[in-house]
Design a protein around this motif. Structure first.
Motif, PDB file in Angstrom:
ATOM      1  N   GLU A  48       0.827  -1.202   0.000  1.00  0.00           N
ATOM      2  CA  GLU A  48       0.000   0.000   0.000  1.00  0.00           C
ATOM      3  C   GLU A  48       0.859   1.249   0.000  1.00  0.00           C
ATOM      4  O   GLU A  48       1.863   1.349   0.693  1.00  0.00           O
ATOM      5  CB  GLU A  48      -0.914   0.040   1.231  1.00  0.00           C
ATOM      6  N   ARG A  49       0.408   2.226  -0.805  1.00  0.00           N
ATOM      7  CA  ARG A  49       1.002   3.554  -0.779  1.00  0.00           C
ATOM      8  C   ARG A  49      -0.055   4.563  -1.226  1.00  0.00           C
ATOM      9  O   ARG A  49      -0.474   4.551  -2.373  1.00  0.00           O
ATOM     10  CB  ARG A  49       2.242   3.647  -1.675  1.00  0.00           C
ATOM     11  N   ASN A  50      -0.505   5.407  -0.302  1.00  0.00           N
ATOM     12  CA  ASN A  50      -1.441   6.495  -0.612  1.00  0.00           C
ATOM     13  C   ASN A  50      -2.646   6.025  -1.419  1.00  0.00           C
ATOM     14  O   ASN A  50      -2.885   6.481  -2.545  1.00  0.00           O
ATOM     15  CB  ASN A  50      -0.721   7.624  -1.358  1.00  0.00           C
ATOM     16  N   LEU A  51      -3.398   5.096  -0.854  1.00  0.00           N
ATOM     17  CA  LEU A  51      -4.654   4.562  -1.396  1.00  0.00           C
ATOM     18  C   LEU A  51      -4.453   3.534  -2.500  1.00  0.00           C
ATOM     19  O   LEU A  51      -5.400   2.839  -2.865  1.00  0.00           O
ATOM     20  CB  LEU A  51      -5.562   5.681  -1.931  1.00  0.00           C
ATOM     21  N   VAL A  52      -3.252   3.430  -3.058  1.00  0.00           N
ATOM     22  CA  VAL A  52      -3.006   2.461  -4.121  1.00  0.00           C
ATOM     23  C   VAL A  52      -2.568   1.132  -3.503  1.00  0.00           C
ATOM     24  O   VAL A  52      -1.615   1.086  -2.731  1.00  0.00           O
ATOM     25  CB  VAL A  52      -1.935   2.961  -5.100  1.00  0.00           C
ATOM     26  N   MET A  53      -3.304   0.068  -3.835  1.00  0.00           N
ATOM     27  CA  MET A  53      -2.962  -1.281  -3.391  1.00  0.00           C
ATOM     28  C   MET A  53      -2.342  -2.038  -4.559  1.00  0.00           C
ATOM     29  O   MET A  53      -2.957  -2.153  -5.623  1.00  0.00           O
ATOM     30  CB  MET A  53      -4.205  -2.016  -2.908  1.00  0.00           C
ATOM     31  N   ILE A  54      -1.133  -2.538  -4.376  1.00  0.00           N
ATOM     32  CA  ILE A  54      -0.416  -3.196  -5.457  1.00  0.00           C
ATOM     33  C   ILE A  54      -0.140  -4.652  -5.096  1.00  0.00           C
ATOM     34  O   ILE A  54       0.558  -4.920  -4.113  1.00  0.00           O
ATOM     35  CB  ILE A  54       0.919  -2.480  -5.734  1.00  0.00           C
ATOM     36  N   PRO A  55      -0.652  -5.612  -5.870  1.00  0.00           N
ATOM     37  CA  PRO A  55      -0.260  -7.012  -5.674  1.00  0.00           C
ATOM     38  C   PRO A  55       1.206  -7.166  -6.089  1.00  0.00           C
ATOM     39  O   PRO A  55       1.623  -6.632  -7.123  1.00  0.00           O
ATOM     40  CB  PRO A  55      -1.193  -7.783  -6.617  1.00  0.00           C
ATOM     41  N   ALA A  56       1.972  -7.876  -5.299  1.00  0.00           N
ATOM     42  CA  ALA A  56       3.395  -8.039  -5.602  1.00  0.00           C
ATOM     43  C   ALA A  56       3.832  -9.453  -5.256  1.00  0.00           C
ATOM     44  O   ALA A  56       3.234 -10.114  -4.397  1.00  0.00           O
ATOM     45  CB  ALA A  56       4.224  -7.014  -4.824  1.00  0.00           C
ATOM     46  N   ARG A  57       4.882  -9.891  -5.930  1.00  0.00           N
ATOM     47  CA  ARG A  57       5.372 -11.258  -5.698  1.00  0.00           C
ATOM     48  C   ARG A  57       6.886 -11.249  -5.575  1.00  0.00           C
ATOM     49  O   ARG A  57       7.587 -10.592  -6.352  1.00  0.00           O
ATOM     50  CB  ARG A  57       4.944 -12.173  -6.837  1.00  0.00           C
ATOM     51  N   LEU A  58       7.377 -12.001  -4.580  1.00  0.00           N
ATOM     52  CA  LEU A  58       8.813 -12.198  -4.371  1.00  0.00           C
ATOM     53  C   LEU A  58       9.106 -13.682  -4.489  1.00  0.00           C
ATOM     54  O   LEU A  58       8.688 -14.480  -3.652  1.00  0.00           O
ATOM     55  CB  LEU A  58       9.227 -11.677  -2.992  1.00  0.00           C
ATOM     56  N   TRP A  59       9.829 -14.044  -5.547  1.00  0.00           N
ATOM     57  CA  TRP A  59      10.167 -15.449  -5.768  1.00  0.00           C
ATOM     58  C   TRP A  59      11.346 -15.875  -4.879  1.00  0.00           C
ATOM     59  O   TRP A  59      12.161 -15.059  -4.492  1.00  0.00           O
ATOM     60  CB  TRP A  59      10.524 -15.684  -7.233  1.00  0.00           C
ATOM     61  N   ASP A  60      11.389 -17.168  -4.595  1.00  0.00           N
ATOM     62  CA  ASP A  60      12.525 -17.769  -3.857  1.00  0.00           C
ATOM     63  C   ASP A  60      12.806 -17.022  -2.552  1.00  0.00           C
ATOM     64  O   ASP A  60      13.947 -16.681  -2.239  1.00  0.00           O
ATOM     65  CB  ASP A  60      13.776 -17.788  -4.735  1.00  0.00           C
ATOM     66  N   SER A  67       2.297   6.648   8.731  1.00  0.00           N
ATOM     67  CA  SER A  67       1.028   7.349   8.537  1.00  0.00           C
ATOM     68  C   SER A  67       0.967   8.052   7.192  1.00  0.00           C
ATOM     69  O   SER A  67      -0.101   8.213   6.600  1.00  0.00           O
ATOM     70  CB  SER A  67       0.784   8.354   9.669  1.00  0.00           C
ATOM     71  N   GLU A  68       2.135   8.444   6.674  1.00  0.00           N
ATOM     72  CA  GLU A  68       2.173   9.094   5.365  1.00  0.00           C
ATOM     73  C   GLU A  68       1.884   8.100   4.240  1.00  0.00           C
ATOM     74  O   GLU A  68       1.276   8.452   3.228  1.00  0.00           O
ATOM     75  CB  GLU A  68       3.534   9.753   5.141  1.00  0.00           C
ATOM     76  N   LEU A  69       2.312   6.859   4.421  1.00  0.00           N
ATOM     77  CA  LEU A  69       2.080   5.838   3.397  1.00  0.00           C
ATOM     78  C   LEU A  69       0.613   5.440   3.307  1.00  0.00           C
ATOM     79  O   LEU A  69       0.137   5.048   2.239  1.00  0.00           O
ATOM     80  CB  LEU A  69       2.920   4.598   3.680  1.00  0.00           C
ATOM     81  N   ILE A  70      -0.107   5.498   4.422  1.00  0.00           N
ATOM     82  CA  ILE A  70      -1.500   5.038   4.435  1.00  0.00           C
ATOM     83  C   ILE A  70      -2.481   6.196   4.489  1.00  0.00           C
ATOM     84  O   ILE A  70      -3.658   6.010   4.773  1.00  0.00           O
ATOM     85  CB  ILE A  70      -1.751   4.071   5.614  1.00  0.00           C
ATOM     86  N   SER A  71      -2.004   7.401   4.195  1.00  0.00           N
ATOM     87  CA  SER A  71      -2.864   8.587   4.228  1.00  0.00           C
ATOM     88  C   SER A  71      -3.318   8.965   2.824  1.00  0.00           C
ATOM     89  O   SER A  71      -2.691   8.620   1.822  1.00  0.00           O
ATOM     90  CB  SER A  71      -2.117   9.782   4.832  1.00  0.00           C
TER      91      SER A  71
END
Length: 317
Positions: A36-48, A95-99
């Motif tokens: 999450e960053r400022n209302l944007v939700m991003i699916p992400a993947r970390l292999w291995d 708080s800045e990341l989720i605001s």
């Protein structure tokens, strides 16, 4: 607002909202994240993913991520190449990341305090003051979101919602002189106070046991009744009953199944229900509008396709 485009590389700080460890076909472990960053939700993947990374990259941690935007099952996600925990030197505030940009908790709280003074009824003012003299309620109400997925889902989102609903009410009330102003403003300020007991925290909120078993309307009614008792107001007081009815019927007709414990049966309850619904729905629309690039976007929350290009008149023909 962060925009994703296939093939680009993104380097930024994020909050890990959700994490799931899974196993690939070759037997190695990988992690699915919701960042999450400022209302944007991003699916992400970390292999291995390594055991050390599993211990480090937990929910609610702040990470610096470098990754490439890719398409998977017709949806964009981030394929992580590098990831590390944020450090003090990075000076990143959670708080800045989720605001939401422009939402300032301190400014909203000052607005809220001024709105409390708009209530002339001694009975209702006593209830409101008793409620928000509680430091725990005040702290949670000014930090938690209004909901996890529907509307005002950001830091201090509940306070933002309450202030906006109250501002709207104060603008509209002069058009409806027969509606009791004090009941409406008191309802605006208290209608979701129960969410201070529903959500466990502000950063990555989950529902508490009481929230799951009772819901925010029941908890709001309990808190209002407790405050009234502490303020010396009798349980059968007419204004208290009118306030509780507005809270109980805030989601409209009981038969709709949206959560009301009673259908709106007073002018104040009808007025407030539509005011709240308008605010919540339009805020959900706004989130789609600022986070999507397409003209038509399906909203699983509103269960319909939305036309989010409001640049009317810009095209000829």
């Amino acid at each position: 607002m962060l925009q994703l485009h296939e093939g680009e590389t993104i380097t930024s700080f994020f909050l890990i909202k959700e994490r799931e460890i899974k196993q690939a076909a070759n037997g190695s472990d990988y992690a699915n994240f919701k960042l999450e960053r400022n209302l944007v939700m991003i699916p992400a993947r970390l292999w291995d993913i390594t055991n050390e990374q599993k211990k480090a990259f937990q929910r609610k941690t702040i990470v610096k991520v470098e990754g490439t935007v890719m398409t998977y099952r017709e949806k964009l996600h981030l394929n992580i190449q590098r990831i590390r925990l944020a450090t003090e030197e990075d000076q990143v505030n959670v708080s800045e990341l989720i605001s939401k940009k422009g939402v300032q908790r301190e400014v909203l709280w000052q607005e809220f305090r001024l709105m409390m003074e708009e209530v002339d009824s001694q009975t209702l003012r006593s209830i409101i003051r008793q409620l928000f003299s509680n430091k725990g309620i005040r702290e949670r109400m000014t930090t938690i979101p209004a909901s996890k997925n529907y509307h005002h889902t950001y830091y201090a989102g509940l306070l933002d919602h309450i202030v906006h609903v109250t501002q709207s009410a104060m603008q509209l009330l002069p058009l409806y002189p027969n509606i009791n102003k004090d009941i409406i403003i008191a309802t605006c300020l208290t209608h979701e106070v129960g969410k201070t007991e529903v959500f466990t925290e502000a950063i990555a909120p989950e529902h508490s046991t009481a929230g799951e078993l009772l819901g925010h309307i029941a908890l709001s009614l309990e808190l209002v009744q407790d405050a009234a008792k502490e303020a010396g107001i009798q349980r059968g007081n007419d204004e208290l009953l009118a306030l509780k009815h507005c809270i109980a019927s805030q989601y409209g007709e009981r038969s709709y199944g949206y959560g009301s414990t009673a259908s709106p049966k007073t002018a104040e309850a009808i007025f407030f229900h539509h005011l709240k619904q308008m605010n919540a729905t339009l805020q959900s629309f706004e989130v789609v509008q600022v986070t999507e690039n397409e003209e038509w976007v399906y909203s699983p929350i509103l269960k319909r396709k939305l036309f989010v290009n409001n640049d009317y008149g810009s095209k000829e023909g």
